[in-house]
Design a protein around this motif. Structure first.
Motif, short mmCIF file in Angstrom:
data_model
loop_
_atom_site.label_atom_id
_atom_site.label_comp_id
_atom_site.label_asym_id
_atom_site.label_seq_id
_atom_site.Cartn_x
_atom_site.Cartn_y
_atom_site.Cartn_z
N ASP A 104 0.83 -1.22 0.00
CA ASP A 104 0.00 0.00 0.00
C ASP A 104 0.86 1.26 0.00
N GLY A 105 2.15 1.14 -0.21
CA GLY A 105 2.99 2.33 -0.33
C GLY A 105 4.37 2.14 0.25
N ALA A 106 5.24 3.06 -0.09
CA ALA A 106 6.64 2.94 0.34
C ALA A 106 6.83 3.31 1.81
N LYS A 107 5.97 4.18 2.33
CA LYS A 107 6.16 4.59 3.73
C LYS A 107 6.02 3.38 4.65
N SER A 108 4.95 2.62 4.47
CA SER A 108 4.75 1.45 5.34
C SER A 108 5.88 0.43 5.16
N VAL A 129 17.00 14.02 6.62
CA VAL A 129 16.43 12.69 6.37
C VAL A 129 14.90 12.72 6.34
N TYR A 130 14.34 11.83 5.54
CA TYR A 130 12.89 11.57 5.56
C TYR A 130 12.61 10.91 6.92
N PRO A 131 11.82 11.54 7.79
CA PRO A 131 11.74 11.14 9.20
C PRO A 131 11.28 9.70 9.44
N ASN A 174 16.52 12.48 -3.52
CA ASN A 174 16.27 12.57 -2.09
C ASN A 174 15.11 13.48 -1.72
N ASN A 175 14.38 13.05 -0.71
CA ASN A 175 13.48 13.94 0.00
C ASN A 175 14.15 14.16 1.36
N PRO A 176 14.50 15.35 1.78
CA PRO A 176 14.06 16.64 1.26
C PRO A 176 14.99 17.36 0.27
N TYR A 202 16.92 0.95 -0.04
CA TYR A 202 17.00 2.02 -1.04
C TYR A 202 15.60 2.51 -1.41
N ASP A 203 15.34 3.77 -1.12
CA ASP A 203 14.03 4.37 -1.39
C ASP A 203 14.11 5.13 -2.71
N SER A 204 13.44 4.58 -3.72
CA SER A 204 13.49 5.22 -5.05
C SER A 204 12.15 5.87 -5.40
N ALA A 205 11.46 6.37 -4.37
CA ALA A 205 10.11 6.92 -4.57
C ALA A 205 10.06 8.03 -5.63
N TYR A 206 11.20 8.67 -5.88
CA TYR A 206 11.21 9.79 -6.85
C TYR A 206 11.95 9.46 -8.14
N GLU A 207 12.18 8.15 -8.40
CA GLU A 207 12.96 7.78 -9.59
C GLU A 207 12.36 8.31 -10.88
N CYS A 232 9.69 1.35 -3.81
CA CYS A 232 9.23 2.39 -4.72
C CYS A 232 7.72 2.54 -4.56
N SER A 233 7.19 3.55 -5.20
CA SER A 233 5.82 3.92 -4.93
C SER A 233 5.22 4.58 -6.15
N LEU A 234 3.91 4.46 -6.28
CA LEU A 234 3.23 5.17 -7.37
C LEU A 234 2.71 6.53 -6.89
N SER A 235 3.01 6.86 -5.63
CA SER A 235 2.46 8.11 -5.06
C SER A 235 2.86 9.33 -5.87
N LYS A 236 4.16 9.50 -6.07
CA LYS A 236 4.64 10.70 -6.76
C LYS A 236 4.78 10.44 -8.26
N THR A 237 5.01 9.18 -8.62
CA THR A 237 5.14 8.80 -10.02
C THR A 237 3.83 9.01 -10.76
N THR A 243 -4.61 7.02 -3.49
CA THR A 243 -5.05 5.72 -4.02
C THR A 243 -4.31 4.57 -3.34
N ARG A 244 -3.03 4.79 -3.03
CA ARG A 244 -2.15 3.91 -2.26
C ARG A 244 -1.68 2.65 -3.01
N CYS A 245 -0.51 2.71 -3.53
CA CYS A 245 0.13 1.49 -4.05
C CYS A 245 1.64 1.72 -4.18
N PRO A 328 11.28 16.65 -7.62
CA PRO A 328 10.27 17.71 -7.42
C PRO A 328 10.67 18.69 -6.32
N TYR A 329 11.80 18.42 -5.64
CA TYR A 329 12.20 19.26 -4.52
C TYR A 329 13.36 20.18 -4.87
N ILE A 330 13.32 21.37 -4.27
CA ILE A 330 14.42 22.33 -4.41
C ILE A 330 14.85 22.66 -2.99
N1 PLP Z 1 9.64 7.78 0.60
C1 PLP Z 1 9.89 9.07 0.50
C2 PLP Z 1 11.29 9.54 0.44
C3 PLP Z 1 8.85 10.01 0.47
O1 PLP Z 1 9.11 11.31 0.37
C4 PLP Z 1 7.52 9.54 0.55
C5 PLP Z 1 6.38 10.47 0.52
O2 PLP Z 1 6.44 11.62 0.75
C6 PLP Z 1 7.31 8.19 0.67
C7 PLP Z 1 8.37 7.31 0.68
C8 PLP Z 1 5.92 7.68 0.89
O3 PLP Z 1 5.42 7.05 -0.17
P1 PLP Z 1 3.99 6.36 -0.11
O4 PLP Z 1 2.98 7.43 -0.38
O5 PLP Z 1 4.09 5.34 -1.16
O6 PLP Z 1 3.79 5.75 1.24
#
Ligand code: PLP
Length: 394
Positions: A104-108, A129-131, A174-176, A202-207, A232-237, A243-245, A328-330
């Motif tokens: 359901d997403g990369a965060k979990s 760091v992404y907290p 990277n986020n942020p 390795y978090d490639s959420a923004y690849e 990885c995640s479809l959130s930002k892609t 929707t969550r995936c 998407p980040y500056i």
């Molecule tokens: N990883 C990073 C670095 C993020 O910035 C985010 C969302 O802001 C996520 C993961 C979360 O992704 P998801 O919406 O798939 O849980």
């Protein structure tokens, strides 16, 4: 009865609450001001039409006896995993469908992966760091060490061979900070992980924001299959934040401490997670279709153009920043040596623009500031005009 006392070690994160409070106080005292938010980390453009069609069709199938679906496979439907494997293939990375698990997403996944590792492991994160990486490991009682990202290394921290880590979180782009590792830099991290018998998470959420010739996956690096897991995640892609995936890739040959990591993660997911719904998995597969890729690229280009508009203003003003391209980040250095919150207040009060103080992402974030490109084009242009004006007058 006792609670998990590790929760007492969490540092309260007031970042977004504090931002909301300052903005609301300012708006209350200045109701006529038009505030523009360039701090949002959520997408704003709608789902692509093919994705919406797939969601509708999938939902209708659930209402018909012959096509009804119950619990999905724990690892996700094969056709979705195959579509993702083919997507990796499109940028030259070979992973197989049976190394992919849908979630359901990369965060979990980034947080839950801790379940399979001993609490005695030392976790290395880059700072800022992404907290989620930090807090999930504090909750499980692990020791966390930090690799500093700063101007000297262009916010791409590299490993220190004199320091040992067992688990390494890397996020690129990277986020942020928006900074992205090169293949050569990731190779150094992979070698470090192999030497330390560590695992890279390795978090490639923004690849999908990468346009330069930079790695889109840790598995582009030789040796990574023996030391890395990718989230990885479809959130930002593809705008799936609501929707969550997402998906996690674990090479079948990845072993640690006499255990197969894929099998451990499968066991963990099968125990605590019952999968992603049929309509959402259909929607995810649609993202990877030819038409889906064409349509999501329109949204990605829109955000990337916003990022370019912001970055160009900083170039003109001679302000140091990372990101803006491939992200998407500056991440900019606050002007005149200002602190993050000091610049936040100035930007809010003098330009009526809201961003995110870098100090909220770790000690190396102090003196830096995050802007995002997820906003509306017209508003981004107006915010940049105001930002330029402010930078020219301080
Ligand atoms: N990883 C990073 C670095 C993020 O910035 C985010 C969302 O802001 C996520 C993961 C979360 O992704 P998801 O919406 O798939 O849980």
């Amino acid at each position: 009865m006792k609670i998990n006392s590790n929760f007492d070690n969490l540092v309260p994160n007031y970042l977004f609450a504090e931002i909301a409070k300052r903005v609301s106080d300012y708006q209350k005292n200045n109701p006529e001001k038009d505030i523009i938010r360039l701090g949002i980390g959520d997408v704003t453009l709608p789902l692509a039409p093919v994705v919406v069609e797939a969601l509708k069709k999938g939902s209708e199938e659930l209402g018909v006896k012959e096509t009804f679906k119950g619990y999905p496979d724990y690892e996700g439907y094969e056709f979705v995993r195959q579509a993702i494997a083919d997507y990796y293939g499109s940028f030259g990375v070979k992973v197989s469908a049976d190394e992919i698990l849908i979630s359901d997403g990369a965060k979990s996944d980034c947080g839950n992966i801790c379940d399979i590792f001993s609490k005695d492991n030392i976790v290395l994160v880059t700072d800022p760091v992404y907290p989620v990486y930090v807090d999930s490991n504090i909750m499980s009682g692990r020791k966390i060490i930090y690799a500093d990202c700063n101007k000297d290394n262009n916010f791409t921290a590299m490993p220190d061979d004199s320091v040992h880590a067992d688990i390494i979180y890397l996020c690129s782009p990277n986020n942020p900070t928006g900074a992205a590792y090169t293949l050569e830099q990731l190779k150094i991290w992979v070698n470090y992980a192999l030497k330390n018998d560590a695992v890279i998470l390795y978090d490639s959420a923004y690849e999908a924001f990468i346009s330069d010739d930079l790695p889109r996956s840790i598995f582009a690096v030789e040796g990574a299959r023996k030391c890395a897991i990718e989230f990885c995640s479809l959130s930002k892609t593809a705008g799936f934040t609501g929707t969550r995936c997402g998906y996690t890739v674990i090479p079948k040959e990845l072993e640690r401490d006499g255990h197969n990591i894929y099998k451990l993660w499968y066991r963990r997911q099968a125990t605590k997670f019952n999968g992603v719904s049929w309509p959402v998995q259909c929607a995810a597969a649609a993202v990877f279709s030819d038409e889906g890729q064409k349509q999501i690229k329109e949204n990605l280009s829109y955000y990337k153009e916003n990022a370019k508009i912001i970055a160009e203003a900083l170039d003109d003003a001679g302000i140091y920043y990372t990101g803006g391209k491939n992200s998407p980040y500056i991440w900019l250095e606050c002007p005149n040596g200002m602190g993050s919150w000091e610049f936040f207040d100035l930007l809010l009060e003098k330009a009526n623009v809201v961003g995110t103080p870098g100090a909220g992402f770790g000690k190396n974030g102090e003196g830096f500031f995050r802007l995002t490109s997820f906003g509306d084009r017209e508003k981004t242009i107006e915010a940049v005009k105001r930002l330029k004006n402010l930078l020219n007058n301080i």
